[in-house]
Design an enzyme around this catalytic site. Structure first.
Site, PDB file in Angstrom:
ATOM      1  N   SER A 149       7.856   5.930  10.986  1.00 38.72           N
ATOM      2  CA  SER A 149       6.801   6.322  11.766  1.00 38.72           C
ATOM      3  C   SER A 149       7.185   5.666  13.243  1.00 38.72           C
ATOM      4  O   SER A 149       7.740   4.738  13.310  1.00 38.72           O
ATOM      5  CB  SER A 149       5.568   5.644  11.427  1.00 38.72           C
ATOM      6  N   TYR A 162       0.883  -1.675   8.158  1.00 42.55           N
ATOM      7  CA  TYR A 162       1.280  -0.320   8.192  1.00 42.55           C
ATOM      8  C   TYR A 162       2.332  -0.064   9.114  1.00 42.55           C
ATOM      9  O   TYR A 162       3.488   0.209   8.557  1.00 42.55           O
ATOM     10  CB  TYR A 162       0.181   0.516   8.302  1.00 42.55           C
TER      11      TYR A 162
END
Ligand SMILES: NC(=O)c1ccc[n+]([C@@H]2O[C@H](COP(=O)([O-])OP(=O)(O)OC[C@H]3O[C@@H](n4cnc5c(N)ncnc54)[C@H](O)[C@@H]3O)[C@@H](O)[C@H]2O)c1
Length: 200
Positions: A149, A162
């Site tokens: 990501s 995360y």
């Protein structure tokens, strides 16, 4: 020769290849499985959600294997299915991932932390641990693609762990890329920004 279908160019460049796509029941994973099929690969969709996974696999003409990517036993079973059904394994797409709701970092629970690191990072460790020896024995190289990501490069507040898990994915991927280059096993990560309509 390349062919066009619904505005998408298909070169058949994955013809004869066998791929495992984790989290392929929906979201990005379904799109990846679809593209791999269009390019001629045999695809095993590995997802822990059986109903949606089977439905997607039927729709795309893929194999479905119920698997939790945090389980070594499930990875071993995936390789076994690839070997027994297709006689080879060329690509592993580590797409399955998870997060927790955006919140102050001080409020993140140990359960939240363990979940993102187990699903997002341990899964990739297990995929390499189980699939690399098979590919080395096969002797044709291979390719791992991990869906990381932009959060792993340019972190946003409220999703600290995360973001950190995706940074670990990027770093681990680069490291294994160097380590397994002599075996012609490639490791790459992809860093999407945001896809609307998905849980992440
Ligand atoms: N959607 C986004 O905006 C976005 C942005 C950047 C990165 N990503 C990354 O892309 C990947 C896919 O995201 P998405 O939005 O398509 O996700 P999604 O939530 O739509 O789908 C994830 C799939 O993974 C499966 N899954 C989850 N945990 C699993 C486990 N332990 N074992 C097996 N399967 C499991 C789910 O059942 C689901 O089918 C993730 O790694 C995510 O972190 C997504």
């Amino acid at each position: 020769m390349a062919q066009w279908k619904s505005g998408i160019c298909m070169t058949g460049k994955l013809s004869g290849k066998v791929a495992i796509v984790t989290g392929g029941a929906g979201g990005f994973g379904k799109g990846i499985a679809d593209k791999f099929k269009q390019e001629g690969a045999e695809v095993i969709i590995a997802d822990m959600v059986e109903e949606a996974g089977k439905k997607t696999a039927d729709e795309l003409k893929c194999e479905f294997v119920k698997a939790n990517v945090t389980s070594r036993q499930d990875w071993e079973n995936l390789v076994k299915v690839a070997d027994e059904k297709f006689g080879r394994l060329d690509c592993v797409i580590n797409n399955a991932g998870t997060t927790y709701r955006n919140k102050p970092t001080a409020d993140v629970t140990e359960e939240d932390f363990d979940k993102v690191f187990t699903v997002n990072v341990k899964s990739i460790y297990l995929s390499a641990n189980v699939c690399v020896p098979y590919m080395q024995k096969q002797g044709n190289g291979g390719s791992f693609v991990s869906i990381a990501s932009t959060a792993g490069i340019r972190p946003r507040p409220g999703l600290t762990w995360y973001n950190a898990s995706k940074a670990a994915v990027i770093n681990g991927t680069k490291t294994m890329g160097v380590e397994y280059a002599p075996d012609n096993i490639r490791f790459n990560s992809v860093c999407p920004v945001v896809a609307l309509g998905t849980g992440l």
